[in-house]
Design a protein around this motif. Structure first.
Motif, short mmCIF file in Angstrom:
data_model
loop_
_atom_site.label_atom_id
_atom_site.label_comp_id
_atom_site.label_asym_id
_atom_site.label_seq_id
_atom_site.Cartn_x
_atom_site.Cartn_y
_atom_site.Cartn_z
N THR A 112 0.84 -1.20 0.00
CA THR A 112 0.00 0.00 0.00
C THR A 112 0.87 1.25 0.00
OG1 THR A 112 -1.68 -1.19 1.27
CG2 THR A 112 -1.88 1.20 1.19
N ARG A 113 1.92 1.22 0.80
CA ARG A 113 2.80 2.39 0.87
C ARG A 113 3.52 2.62 -0.46
NH1 ARG A 113 8.35 3.38 4.04
NH2 ARG A 113 8.54 5.57 3.49
N ILE A 114 3.98 1.56 -1.08
CA ILE A 114 4.64 1.72 -2.38
C ILE A 114 3.72 2.39 -3.38
CG2 ILE A 114 5.47 0.43 -4.41
CD1 ILE A 114 6.73 -1.58 -2.42
N ALA A 115 2.48 1.91 -3.44
CA ALA A 115 1.52 2.48 -4.40
C ALA A 115 1.31 3.97 -4.13
CB ALA A 115 0.19 1.73 -4.31
N LEU A 116 1.14 4.34 -2.86
CA LEU A 116 0.87 5.74 -2.54
C LEU A 116 2.11 6.61 -2.71
CD1 LEU A 116 -1.36 7.60 -1.73
CD2 LEU A 116 -0.92 7.07 0.67
N GLU A 117 3.27 6.09 -2.30
CA GLU A 117 4.52 6.84 -2.49
C GLU A 117 4.75 7.12 -3.97
OE1 GLU A 117 6.75 8.17 -0.48
OE2 GLU A 117 6.45 7.26 1.49
N GLN A 118 4.47 6.14 -4.81
CA GLN A 118 4.67 6.33 -6.24
C GLN A 118 3.73 7.37 -6.82
OE1 GLN A 118 4.36 2.24 -7.60
NE2 GLN A 118 6.59 2.03 -7.72
N ILE A 119 2.48 7.37 -6.37
CA ILE A 119 1.52 8.38 -6.83
C ILE A 119 2.00 9.78 -6.43
CG2 ILE A 119 -0.81 9.32 -6.50
CD1 ILE A 119 -1.78 6.39 -6.19
N CYS A 120 2.40 9.92 -5.15
CA CYS A 120 2.86 11.22 -4.65
C CYS A 120 4.16 11.64 -5.35
CB CYS A 120 3.08 11.16 -3.14
SG CYS A 120 1.56 10.97 -2.18
N LEU A 121 5.03 10.69 -5.60
CA LEU A 121 6.31 10.99 -6.23
C LEU A 121 6.11 11.45 -7.68
CD1 LEU A 121 9.36 11.07 -5.99
CD2 LEU A 121 9.43 8.61 -6.44
N ARG A 122 5.22 10.77 -8.41
CA ARG A 122 4.94 11.19 -9.78
C ARG A 122 4.38 12.61 -9.82
NH1 ARG A 122 5.03 7.26 -13.68
NH2 ARG A 122 5.07 5.09 -12.93
N ALA A 123 3.46 12.89 -8.89
CA ALA A 123 2.88 14.23 -8.84
C ALA A 123 3.93 15.26 -8.47
CB ALA A 123 1.73 14.26 -7.83
N SER A 124 4.80 14.91 -7.56
CA SER A 124 5.84 15.84 -7.11
C SER A 124 6.80 16.17 -8.25
CB SER A 124 6.60 15.22 -5.93
OG SER A 124 7.43 16.16 -5.30
N ILE A 125 7.18 15.16 -9.01
CA ILE A 125 8.09 15.36 -10.15
C ILE A 125 7.42 16.21 -11.23
CG2 ILE A 125 9.18 14.14 -12.09
CD1 ILE A 125 9.80 11.85 -10.08
N ALA A 126 6.13 16.00 -11.43
CA ALA A 126 5.41 16.75 -12.45
C ALA A 126 5.13 18.20 -12.04
CB ALA A 126 4.09 16.05 -12.78
N GLU A 127 4.89 18.41 -10.74
CA GLU A 127 4.41 19.72 -10.28
C GLU A 127 5.47 20.54 -9.55
OE1 GLU A 127 1.11 18.67 -7.82
OE2 GLU A 127 0.03 17.67 -9.46
N GLY A 128 6.51 19.90 -9.04
CA GLY A 128 7.50 20.61 -8.25
C GLY A 128 8.31 21.60 -9.07
N GLY A 129 8.59 22.75 -8.47
CA GLY A 129 9.38 23.77 -9.15
C GLY A 129 10.80 23.84 -8.61
N VAL A 130 11.44 24.96 -8.81
CA VAL A 130 12.84 25.11 -8.40
C VAL A 130 12.99 25.06 -6.88
CG1 VAL A 130 12.78 27.65 -8.37
CG2 VAL A 130 14.95 26.46 -8.78
#
Length: 234
Positions: free
Chosen positions: A86-104
């Motif tokens: 469960t944690r892997i699935a959620l960490e991956q969702i959050c990580l993908r969003a962070s990579i897509a949305e995170g700025g400098v």
């Protein structure tokens, strides 16, 4: 009013100390928490201890049992498998969003969190059985920084809850590690993939990173022993 503030302040102190004791294993899985003893030992009121335990129960690292007070939540191989996936699935969702949305600013905070983590010794005084509290806090900050670029408040709340549950297992796995695991290297690779905006690689590395911790515990007799002791204590 002053009395209420004092109880709340004391409850904060008790919550912090009990939480640390549970995460470090000083309070063992399944162990009863005697409120009178805690109040006396920490020189606080019973009300403060009760409030702190209610918070820990809400975090699900202690369990309230009818007529028996509170005990530390148990550990099991079944829960570990479920928690890890469960944690892997959620960490991956959050990580993908962070990579897509995170700025400098996200990039800068992530690089800084990795730098701090790599600069701190993992163990106290070189003792591989005594995990450094400063390192553990830096580890938490690094994993939080990885996903902090995500704009989803609720997703990150759920992720933080799972991180706390997994932390008890992770700390138990540390003394069981063999010398072939490069934890610092795993964190460095995760950071590099995230900063390169390579979501596929970052997510694959996250799965591998979390699975390695889980597999260490699942290969050991530790969880079986904990489950047997809890059954014996009834």
């Amino acid at each position: 009013m002053n009395e209420v503030i004092e109880v709340t302040t004391q409850a904060d102190q008790v919550h912090s100390q009990l939480r640390s004791a549970i995460l470090s294993g000083a309070l063992a899985p399944g162990e009863r928490i005697r409120m009178n003893f805690v109040a006396s030992d920490m020189s606080v009121s019973l009300g403060a201890v009760r409030e702190a335990l209610s918070r820990l129960a809400a975090e699900e690292i202690v369990i309230a049992t009818a007529q028996r007070g509170y005990r530390v939540a148990s550990l099991s191989s079944e829960e570990l498998n479920d928690l890890t996936e469960t944690r892997i699935a959620l960490e991956q969702i959050c990580l993908r969003a962070s990579i897509a949305e995170g700025g400098v600013e996200w990039e800068a905070s992530l690089a800084a969190a990795l730098h701090r983590l790599l600069r701190l010794p993992e163990f106290e005084n070189g003792d591989c059985l005594q995990l450094s509290m400063a390192w553990s806090q830096a580890h938490d900050s690094f994993h939080t920084a990885l996903v902090s670029g995500s704009r989803s408040v609720w997703m990150n709340k759920f992720r933080s809850s799972l991180y706390l549950q997994a932390e008890r297992y992770r700390r138990l796995s540390v003394p069981l590690r063999t010398g072939d695991r490069d934890v610092a290297g795993e964190h460095r690779q995760l950071c590099e993939a995230a900063l390169a905006r390579d979501a596929e690689s970052a997510c694959a590395l996250m799965r591998s990173h979390l699975m390695r911790t889980s597999e260490i515990l699942l290969r050991s007799p530790l969880l079986m022993t904990a489950e047997r002791l809890e059954r014996a204590e009834g």
